[in-house]
Design a protein around this motif. Structure first.
Motif, PDB file in Angstrom:
ATOM      1  N   LYS A  34       0.855  -1.189   0.000  1.00 20.37           N
ATOM      2  CA  LYS A  34       0.000   0.000   0.000  1.00 20.37           C
ATOM      3  C   LYS A  34       0.891   1.239   0.000  1.00 20.37           C
ATOM      4  N   GLY A  35       0.530   2.213  -0.769  1.00 24.40           N
ATOM      5  CA  GLY A  35       1.321   3.438  -0.810  1.00 24.40           C
ATOM      6  C   GLY A  35       2.352   3.457  -1.910  1.00 24.40           C
ATOM      7  N   SER A  36       2.692   2.293  -2.480  1.00 26.15           N
ATOM      8  CA  SER A  36       3.711   2.298  -3.531  1.00 26.15           C
ATOM      9  C   SER A  36       3.154   2.743  -4.885  1.00 26.15           C
ATOM     10  N   LYS A  37       1.812   2.820  -4.985  1.00 23.64           N
ATOM     11  CA  LYS A  37       1.234   3.335  -6.240  1.00 23.64           C
ATOM     12  C   LYS A  37       1.513   4.824  -6.387  1.00 23.64           C
ATOM     13  N   ARG A  38       1.478   5.537  -5.270  1.00 22.48           N
ATOM     14  CA  ARG A  38       1.803   6.974  -5.285  1.00 22.48           C
ATOM     15  C   ARG A  38       3.088   7.192  -4.487  1.00 22.48           C
ATOM     16  N   LEU A  39       4.103   6.479  -4.911  1.00 22.41           N
ATOM     17  CA  LEU A  39       5.373   6.474  -4.188  1.00 22.41           C
ATOM     18  C   LEU A  39       6.067   7.829  -4.296  1.00 22.41           C
ATOM     19  N   ARG A  40       6.662   8.251  -3.174  1.00 20.42           N
ATOM     20  CA  ARG A  40       7.417   9.506  -3.156  1.00 20.42           C
ATOM     21  C   ARG A  40       8.756   9.289  -2.463  1.00 20.42           C
ATOM     22  N   VAL A  41       9.711  10.124  -2.834  1.00 20.64           N
ATOM     23  CA  VAL A  41      11.052  10.080  -2.244  1.00 20.64           C
ATOM     24  C   VAL A  41      11.321  11.420  -1.582  1.00 20.64           C
ATOM     25  N   GLY A  42      11.769  11.395  -0.321  1.00 18.32           N
ATOM     26  CA  GLY A  42      12.067  12.621   0.421  1.00 18.32           C
ATOM     27  C   GLY A  42      13.554  12.911   0.423  1.00 18.32           C
ATOM     28  N   LEU A  43      13.952  14.042  -0.159  1.00 10.52           N
ATOM     29  CA  LEU A  43      15.341  14.485  -0.143  1.00 10.52           C
ATOM     30  C   LEU A  43      15.509  15.492   0.983  1.00 10.52           C
ATOM     31  N   MET A  44      16.588  15.366   1.735  1.00 11.77           N
ATOM     32  CA  MET A  44      16.785  16.227   2.895  1.00 11.77           C
ATOM     33  C   MET A  44      17.027  17.680   2.497  1.00 11.77           C
ATOM     34  N   LYS A  45      16.437  18.566   3.292  1.00 14.06           N
ATOM     35  CA  LYS A  45      16.750  19.991   3.172  1.00 14.06           C
ATOM     36  C   LYS A  45      16.771  20.568   4.583  1.00 14.06           C
ATOM     37  N   THR A  46      17.514  21.642   4.783  1.00 10.36           N
ATOM     38  CA  THR A  46      17.553  22.234   6.112  1.00 10.36           C
ATOM     39  C   THR A  46      16.283  23.026   6.327  1.00 10.36           C
ATOM     40  N   LYS A  47      15.802  23.001   7.551  1.00  6.30           N
ATOM     41  CA  LYS A  47      14.564  23.719   7.871  1.00  6.30           C
ATOM     42  C   LYS A  47      14.770  25.224   7.775  1.00  6.30           C
ATOM     43  N   SER A  48      13.787  25.904   7.227  1.00  4.73           N
ATOM     44  CA  SER A  48      13.807  27.363   7.226  1.00  4.73           C
ATOM     45  C   SER A  48      13.030  27.854   8.429  1.00  4.73           C
ATOM     46  N   ARG A  49      13.433  28.992   8.946  1.00  8.86           N
ATOM     47  CA  ARG A  49      12.753  29.559  10.107  1.00  8.86           C
ATOM     48  C   ARG A  49      12.182  30.914   9.725  1.00  8.86           C
ATOM     49  N   GLY A  50      11.091  31.249  10.356  1.00  9.96           N
ATOM     50  CA  GLY A  50      10.497  32.575  10.107  1.00  9.96           C
ATOM     51  C   GLY A  50       9.966  32.671   8.704  1.00  9.96           C
ATOM     52  N   ASN A  51      10.353  33.715   7.994  1.00  8.73           N
ATOM     53  CA  ASN A  51       9.837  33.978   6.644  1.00  8.73           C
ATOM     54  C   ASN A  51      10.653  33.253   5.584  1.00  8.73           C
ATOM     55  N   GLY A  52      10.950  31.999   5.849  1.00 13.92           N
ATOM     56  CA  GLY A  52      11.698  31.234   4.869  1.00 13.92           C
ATOM     57  C   GLY A  52      13.189  31.512   4.905  1.00 13.92           C
TER      58      GLY A  52
END
Length: 346
Positions: free
Chosen positions: A151-169
């Motif tokens: 389940k879930g592999s039909k709409r499979l997604r890959v998450g690439l790391m990014k650093t969190k932004s704070r405040g107004n991006g």
């Protein structure tokens, strides 16, 4: 030193459509296999016709359609020694062995730079590693349980790391909470070797527990190259390294290294501390490039996870990784490039 090896040639013979999968299987991050280290030693060497069948592959596309591609294998060298392993004592272990030796990577300078930035999160709950501008290597069982796609592999997604932004991006200097956020990318198609389906249904070794995902859009990050897995004797200190997203450290990138305890033709047996969620991570090591002073990291195996096996009538456990052999290198390289011309040297 990375040794150059002649790579077998994968030639596409024919592709035909299959029925659409149901995508109803449950994701199982811990597997039960009946073929452990002792069983591996007794497995017969696959014939050329066996290899052609095992290396043929299924492709599932974003719209849920599915094809099977049959291939021919040219120039493969069959190992007459069979699935020999180094005779070492098998220890009864758990996923975390005594003192937890894993490292959580908190510093964003490390987290978003090579080699840690090559680790990705798979939406079904596993990890993976970037192997080209558009491809991710992971474990097959993260997508398919041997009978149906999870389940879930039909709409499979890959998450690439990014650093969190704070405040107004905007990022504030000198701040980091050690929790990566992810840029999620849709998967265009998925390749799984036919050997995985046979392995699960026939209760034989999980030698083909790997898959390649093609992303819908290319990323602009440094990725890690494939390498052919050397024997334990050829590794400095028999050491391997891998990073993934262990479930017990939610949202954190977890790095570990350890030595390999045993090997067969297709599998490494090791006791790196790992929890579910790190399954599918790319295992790598660093060796010198031929005729150069530079050292280079390459992926030599895929972490298949924590496995329970029946040994002498008792259930024992270990952590296992699927080695990238010359044949598997040829297949994965073929999936990346679409032809065998770029895959002649490993």
């Amino acid at each position: 030193t990375w040794h150059l090896k002649k790579i077998p040639q994968i030639v596409r013979e024919r592709t035909f459509s299959l029925d659409n999968p149901k995508f109803e299987a449950k994701t199982k991050l811990e597997l039960n296999s009946v073929c452990g280290i002792e069983c591996q030693r007794k497995l017969p060497v696959p014939s050329l016709s066996d290899l052609k069948d095992l290396i043929s592959y299924e492709t599932v596309f974003e719209n849920g359609t599915r094809t099977l591609t049959e291939v021919n294998v040219l120039g493969v060298v069959l190992n007459p020694a069979g699935n020999t392993t180094i005779q070492r004592s098998l220890r009864k272990k758990r996923q975390i062995y005594g003192t937890d030796s894993r490292f959580s990577i908190y510093d964003k300078r490390f987290m978003t730079n090579f080699p840690f930035n090559t680790a990705v999160k798979i939406s079904t709950g596993c990890s993976g590693i970037l192997i080209s501008p558009k491809h991710v290597l992971t474990a097959a069982h993260c997508l398919h349980n041997g009978k149906d796609y999870v389940k879930g592999s039909k709409r499979l997604r890959v998450g690439l790391m990014k650093t969190k932004s704070r405040g107004n991006g905007r990022k504030r200097k000198g701040t980091s909470d050690g929790m990566p956020s992810f840029q999620w990318t849709r998967v265009k198609s998925t390749h799984i070797p036919k050997g995985w389906f046979k392995g699960v249904s026939g209760d034989i070794a999980l030698d083909y527990d790997y898959a390649v995902l093609e992303l819908k859009r290319p990323h602009k990050r440094k990725y890690m190259e494939l390498g052919i897995s050397p024997t334990i004797k050829m590794m400095p200190g028999s050491m391997i390294h891998f990073s993934g997203f262990d479930n017990d450290r939610s949202g954190q990138l977890v790095y570990r290294f350890c030595s390999i305890s045993d090997e067969s033709n297709d599998l490494f047996y090791q006791y790196c501390d790992a929890e579910p969620g790190s399954t599918g991570s790319g295992i790598y090591l660093r060796l010198k490039e031929p005729n150069k002073k530079k050292w280079k990291r390459k992926i030599i195996a895929v972490y298949s996870g924590h496995q329970w096996v029946d040994i002498n009538g008792e259930q024992q456990d270990y952590n296992v990784a699927v080695r990238i052999t010359p044949l598997k290198y040829a297949q994965i390289c073929f999936w990346i490039h679409g032809n065998e011309e770029n895959c002649t040297q490993g």
